[in-house]
Design a protein around this motif. Sequence first.
Motif, PDB file in Angstrom:
ATOM      1  N   ALA A 124     -16.407  22.932  40.786  1.00 42.15           N
ATOM      2  CA  ALA A 124     -15.864  22.663  39.492  1.00 42.15           C
ATOM      3  C   ALA A 124     -15.324  23.820  38.555  1.00 42.15           C
ATOM      4  O   ALA A 124     -13.991  23.264  38.115  1.00 42.15           O
ATOM      5  N   LEU A 125     -15.559  25.073  39.001  1.00 46.01           N
ATOM      6  CA  LEU A 125     -14.282  26.182  38.339  1.00 46.01           C
ATOM      7  C   LEU A 125     -12.813  25.723  38.969  1.00 46.01           C
ATOM      8  O   LEU A 125     -12.063  26.308  37.821  1.00 46.01           O
ATOM      9  N   HIS A 126     -12.470  25.770  40.403  1.00 48.47           N
ATOM     10  CA  HIS A 126     -11.573  25.217  40.768  1.00 48.47           C
ATOM     11  C   HIS A 126     -10.854  24.456  39.700  1.00 48.47           C
ATOM     12  O   HIS A 126      -9.934  24.145  39.382  1.00 48.47           O
ATOM     13  N   ILE A 127     -11.744  23.166  39.798  1.00 47.61           N
ATOM     14  CA  ILE A 127     -11.112  22.140  39.440  1.00 47.61           C
ATOM     15  C   ILE A 127     -10.795  21.754  37.666  1.00 47.61           C
ATOM     16  O   ILE A 127      -9.771  21.731  36.969  1.00 47.61           O
ATOM     17  N   TRP A 128     -10.920  22.661  36.944  1.00 42.93           N
ATOM     18  CA  TRP A 128     -10.992  22.987  35.549  1.00 42.93           C
ATOM     19  C   TRP A 128     -10.116  24.482  35.365  1.00 42.93           C
ATOM     20  O   TRP A 128      -8.879  24.432  34.593  1.00 42.93           O
ATOM     21  N   LYS A 129      -9.916  25.384  35.864  1.00 44.27           N
ATOM     22  CA  LYS A 129      -9.157  26.920  36.249  1.00 44.27           C
ATOM     23  C   LYS A 129      -7.945  26.765  36.988  1.00 44.27           C
ATOM     24  O   LYS A 129      -6.974  27.208  37.014  1.00 44.27           O
TER      25      LYS A 129
END
Lengths: 242, 108
Positions: B81-86
Amino acid sequence: MQKALREAFPRTLPVLAGYLFLGTAYGIAMRARGFGALWSGLSSLVIFGGSMQFALIEPLTQAFAPLTIALLTLLIQARHIFYGLSMLDKYSPLSRCRKPYLIFSLTDETYSLVCEGAPADADPGRWYTAVSALDHSYWFTGSILGALLGSLIPTEALTGIDFSMTALFTVIVTEQSMDSFRRVRAGEIGLGEALFAPLLGGCATLLSLLTVGKSSFLLLAMGLMLIGFGGRWTLSERRRGA
Amino acid sequence: MTILQRFLTVVLVAAVTLFTRAIPFAVFSHGRKPPAFISWLGRQLPRAVMAMLVIYCLKDLDLSSVPSGAPALIAVAATAALHIWKKQMILSIFGGTAVYMALLRLLG
């Protein structure tokens, strides 16, 4: 080469965290069995394969059994054949002085960093060598640290930092998926093409793990993947021929 | 084992490991172009193998008792999730690892 090392270093940070921690854990485990820094260092230098080195600690204290050890190594390390297959087009054109080291140092983690190729603005041969040598040095340093310092290192406080390896692979799967979906949206590939490889890899591994257990599931998973990819290739060839 | 036998064992493991890493290059070298299927397979494998490696890392999870598997599964989801976001590799990896270490201490 210095420039390549500077460029590659940020990419290897997750491996730095993971290898230093796991390498230290390895050095400590070896020391607990009576093997000092010389043995841990030698193993990390010439084998450079984490899971196999851990698996070898116990047999090293037993009777000499070369055939058993060779088979065990083949079983645990067979997955590397896949890494070589997918690096053929990237490593084969490189110079003869780089290629042997690059092939020797193709661990899970190094493969995950090099499998999508070098950055467009870097010299590929130098960049691959920098990534591989940095990873190798982290692993070697960790195992020496663990063997020398052992109980002085507060491993308790660091428990769980080895998750950085799982996180590294998760990020790469995420990146590959985002890239695939971008290409699907751009109309370059179909949804089936985008989903086939990751789903095959995931399902084959999960199915193997659930059926034969964690000691030898990778071999079955690789077999299932080869059958899956072979089937897909044959089908598309037949369609092309028709 | 004697010291020499131990040394030979380490060398043997190193040799077999190198064999698994080098065999594709040995088979498809000397200017021989690999067959079309092998080239295609080589391009397909990274995406299949990375999925395999994530599961390989999670193989020690015990799903029969809920709390023991939870930190790793939540942390994998948080990392993605963090990677898709940032879209920041280092941030995603260290953020996900921090989530895992925190959950391990809270739930363990």
